[in-house]
Design a protein around this motif. Structure first.
Motif, PDB file in Angstrom:
ATOM      1  N   ARG A 219     -37.414  -0.174  44.988  1.00  0.00           N
ATOM      2  CA  ARG A 219     -36.448   0.263  45.999  1.00  0.00           C
ATOM      3  C   ARG A 219     -36.393  -0.796  47.095  1.00  0.00           C
ATOM      4  N   ALA A 220     -35.193  -1.264  47.421  1.00  0.00           N
ATOM      5  CA  ALA A 220     -35.037  -2.309  48.431  1.00  0.00           C
ATOM      6  C   ALA A 220     -33.628  -2.275  49.008  1.00  0.00           C
ATOM      7  N   GLU A 221     -33.469  -2.936  50.133  1.00  0.00           N
ATOM      8  CA  GLU A 221     -32.153  -3.042  50.768  1.00  0.00           C
ATOM      9  C   GLU A 221     -31.361  -4.228  50.220  1.00  0.00           C
ATOM     10  N   ALA A 222     -32.049  -5.272  49.736  1.00  0.00           N
ATOM     11  CA  ALA A 222     -31.379  -6.449  49.173  1.00  0.00           C
ATOM     12  C   ALA A 222     -32.272  -7.073  48.105  1.00  0.00           C
ATOM     13  N   TYR A 223     -31.624  -7.696  47.116  1.00  0.00           N
ATOM     14  CA  TYR A 223     -32.318  -8.335  45.999  1.00  0.00           C
ATOM     15  C   TYR A 223     -31.755  -9.739  45.805  1.00  0.00           C
ATOM     16  N   LEU A 224     -32.601 -10.748  45.884  1.00  0.00           N
ATOM     17  CA  LEU A 224     -32.200 -12.127  45.611  1.00  0.00           C
ATOM     18  C   LEU A 224     -33.205 -12.687  44.613  1.00  0.00           C
ATOM     19  N   GLY A 225     -32.741 -12.994  43.400  1.00  0.00           N
ATOM     20  CA  GLY A 225     -33.686 -13.434  42.386  1.00  0.00           C
ATOM     21  C   GLY A 225     -33.084 -14.337  41.345  1.00  0.00           C
ATOM     22  N   VAL A 226     -33.971 -14.893  40.521  1.00  0.00           N
ATOM     23  CA  VAL A 226     -33.630 -15.867  39.498  1.00  0.00           C
ATOM     24  C   VAL A 226     -33.768 -15.194  38.128  1.00  0.00           C
ATOM     25  N   PRO A 227     -32.658 -15.065  37.365  1.00  0.00           N
ATOM     26  CA  PRO A 227     -32.741 -14.496  36.014  1.00  0.00           C
ATOM     27  C   PRO A 227     -33.338 -15.522  35.053  1.00  0.00           C
ATOM     28  N   LEU A 228     -34.438 -15.153  34.417  1.00  0.00           N
ATOM     29  CA  LEU A 228     -35.216 -16.096  33.613  1.00  0.00           C
ATOM     30  C   LEU A 228     -35.174 -15.740  32.130  1.00  0.00           C
ATOM     31  N   SER A 229     -35.150 -16.761  31.289  1.00  0.00           N
ATOM     32  CA  SER A 229     -35.118 -16.539  29.839  1.00  0.00           C
ATOM     33  C   SER A 229     -36.482 -16.040  29.357  1.00  0.00           C
ATOM     34  N   PRO A 230     -36.492 -15.180  28.344  1.00  0.00           N
ATOM     35  CA  PRO A 230     -37.765 -14.670  27.811  1.00  0.00           C
ATOM     36  C   PRO A 230     -38.675 -15.780  27.299  1.00  0.00           C
ATOM     37  N   HIS A 231     -38.089 -16.786  26.637  1.00  0.00           N
ATOM     38  CA  HIS A 231     -38.887 -17.893  26.098  1.00  0.00           C
ATOM     39  C   HIS A 231     -39.615 -18.631  27.226  1.00  0.00           C
ATOM     40  N   PHE A 232     -38.890 -18.962  28.288  1.00  0.00           N
ATOM     41  CA  PHE A 232     -39.492 -19.644  29.438  1.00  0.00           C
ATOM     42  C   PHE A 232     -40.588 -18.774  30.050  1.00  0.00           C
ATOM     43  N   CYS A 233     -40.306 -17.488  30.229  1.00  0.00           N
ATOM     44  CA  CYS A 233     -41.295 -16.573  30.834  1.00  0.00           C
ATOM     45  C   CYS A 233     -42.578 -16.522  30.013  1.00  0.00           C
ATOM     46  N   ARG A 234     -42.441 -16.315  28.714  1.00  0.00           N
ATOM     47  CA  ARG A 234     -43.639 -16.214  27.859  1.00  0.00           C
ATOM     48  C   ARG A 234     -44.462 -17.495  27.907  1.00  0.00           C
ATOM     49  N   ARG A 235     -43.786 -18.645  27.897  1.00  0.00           N
ATOM     50  CA  ARG A 235     -44.499 -19.930  27.939  1.00  0.00           C
ATOM     51  C   ARG A 235     -45.304 -20.056  29.233  1.00  0.00           C
ATOM     52  N   VAL A 236     -44.693 -19.735  30.366  1.00  0.00           N
ATOM     53  CA  VAL A 236     -45.386 -19.835  31.651  1.00  0.00           C
ATOM     54  C   VAL A 236     -46.490 -18.782  31.758  1.00  0.00           C
ATOM     55  N   GLN A 237     -46.204 -17.569  31.325  1.00  0.00           N
ATOM     56  CA  GLN A 237     -47.207 -16.496  31.390  1.00  0.00           C
ATOM     57  C   GLN A 237     -48.438 -16.839  30.559  1.00  0.00           C
ATOM     58  N   GLN A 238     -48.233 -17.368  29.373  1.00  0.00           N
ATOM     59  CA  GLN A 238     -49.363 -17.736  28.518  1.00  0.00           C
ATOM     60  C   GLN A 238     -50.145 -18.901  29.109  1.00  0.00           C
ATOM     61  N   ARG A 239     -49.437 -19.897  29.627  1.00  0.00           N
ATOM     62  CA  ARG A 239     -50.102 -21.079  30.182  1.00  0.00           C
ATOM     63  C   ARG A 239     -50.888 -20.729  31.444  1.00  0.00           C
ATOM     64  N   ASN A 240     -50.309 -19.895  32.314  1.00  0.00           N
ATOM     65  CA  ASN A 240     -50.939 -19.599  33.601  1.00  0.00           C
ATOM     66  C   ASN A 240     -51.808 -18.344  33.591  1.00  0.00           C
ATOM     67  N   GLY A 241     -51.649 -17.511  32.568  1.00  0.00           N
ATOM     68  CA  GLY A 241     -52.426 -16.271  32.512  1.00  0.00           C
ATOM     69  C   GLY A 241     -52.020 -15.259  33.572  1.00  0.00           C
ATOM     70  N   THR A 242     -50.736 -15.275  33.955  1.00  0.00           N
ATOM     71  CA  THR A 242     -50.242 -14.342  34.975  1.00  0.00           C
ATOM     72  C   THR A 242     -49.024 -13.609  34.438  1.00  0.00           C
ATOM     73  N   ALA A 243     -48.798 -12.387  34.900  1.00  0.00           N
ATOM     74  CA  ALA A 243     -47.588 -11.651  34.526  1.00  0.00           C
ATOM     75  C   ALA A 243     -46.387 -12.223  35.272  1.00  0.00           C
ATOM     76  N   ALA A 244     -46.585 -12.595  36.535  1.00  0.00           N
ATOM     77  CA  ALA A 244     -45.519 -13.193  37.326  1.00  0.00           C
ATOM     78  C   ALA A 244     -45.271 -14.620  36.842  1.00  0.00           C
ATOM     79  N   VAL A 245     -44.021 -15.031  36.855  1.00  0.00           N
ATOM     80  CA  VAL A 245     -43.670 -16.379  36.402  1.00  0.00           C
ATOM     81  C   VAL A 245     -43.518 -17.302  37.608  1.00  0.00           C
ATOM     82  N   LEU A 246     -42.531 -17.064  38.448  1.00  0.00           N
ATOM     83  CA  LEU A 246     -42.312 -17.899  39.635  1.00  0.00           C
ATOM     84  C   LEU A 246     -43.119 -17.413  40.836  1.00  0.00           C
TER      85      LEU A 246
END
Length: 157
Positions: A97-124
């Motif tokens: 729930r928020a008053e405004a949303y500003l974000g970057v839509p990310l591809s699943p392939h890019f997300c999985r690669r970063v998540q696996q490399r960094n060991g985090t659920a968050a990407v950016l």
């Protein structure tokens, strides 16, 4: 929306002076979101939660046809908050729930690669040291997906 843009610009300002002459693509994660982010809008059909885990938003985006995983900042309780949500078009389908949303839509392939490399659920939003190349070089080809409405710096870009 203006409050969120102003708050992110203020958070980015100390870093901007450090990288202005360095030819880095983005001064900070806040700058990356200001540069590459798009606006998203909640409506009556949005499934809102008080707090949404990055991993849950990623899973939701994978379950819905045409949906995208988005990371960025929301404006909630008069402050910017790092967050993730599931978007479709320019609409928040599932998110905090928020008053405004500003974000970057990310591809699943890019997300999985970063998540696996960094060991985090968050990407950016993980603030992981391995994200520095993304700030220096920008997002790689194929990392961004369409969605949302043009953000504050992407207008006319």
């Amino acid at each position: 929306m203006e409050e969120l843009t102003a708050a992110l610009a203020e958070l980015e300002a100390p870093f901007r002076t450090l990288v202005d002459d360095s030819e880095w693509a983005h001064a900070s994660v806040e700058g990356l979101v200001l540069d590459a982010g798009t606006w998203w809008f909640a409506d009556a059909g949005t499934r809102l939660a008080p707090q949404v885990a990055f991993s849950v938003a990623f899973t939701e985006a994978g379950r819905l046809q045409g949906a995208v995983y988005v990371e960025g900042y929301i404006w909630a309780d008069d402050q910017p908050v790092a967050a993730a949500w599931c978007g479709l078009g320019d609409r928040v389908v599932y998110g905090p729930r928020a008053e405004a949303y500003l974000g970057v839509p990310l591809s699943p392939h890019f997300c999985r690669r970063v998540q696996q490399r960094n060991g985090t659920a968050a990407v950016l939003m993980s603030k992981h040291p391995k994200l520095l190349p993304l700030l220096r070089d920008g997002l790689p080809r194929g990392a961004l997906l369409p969605g949302g409405r043009p953000g504050p710096r992407s207008v006319g870009a």
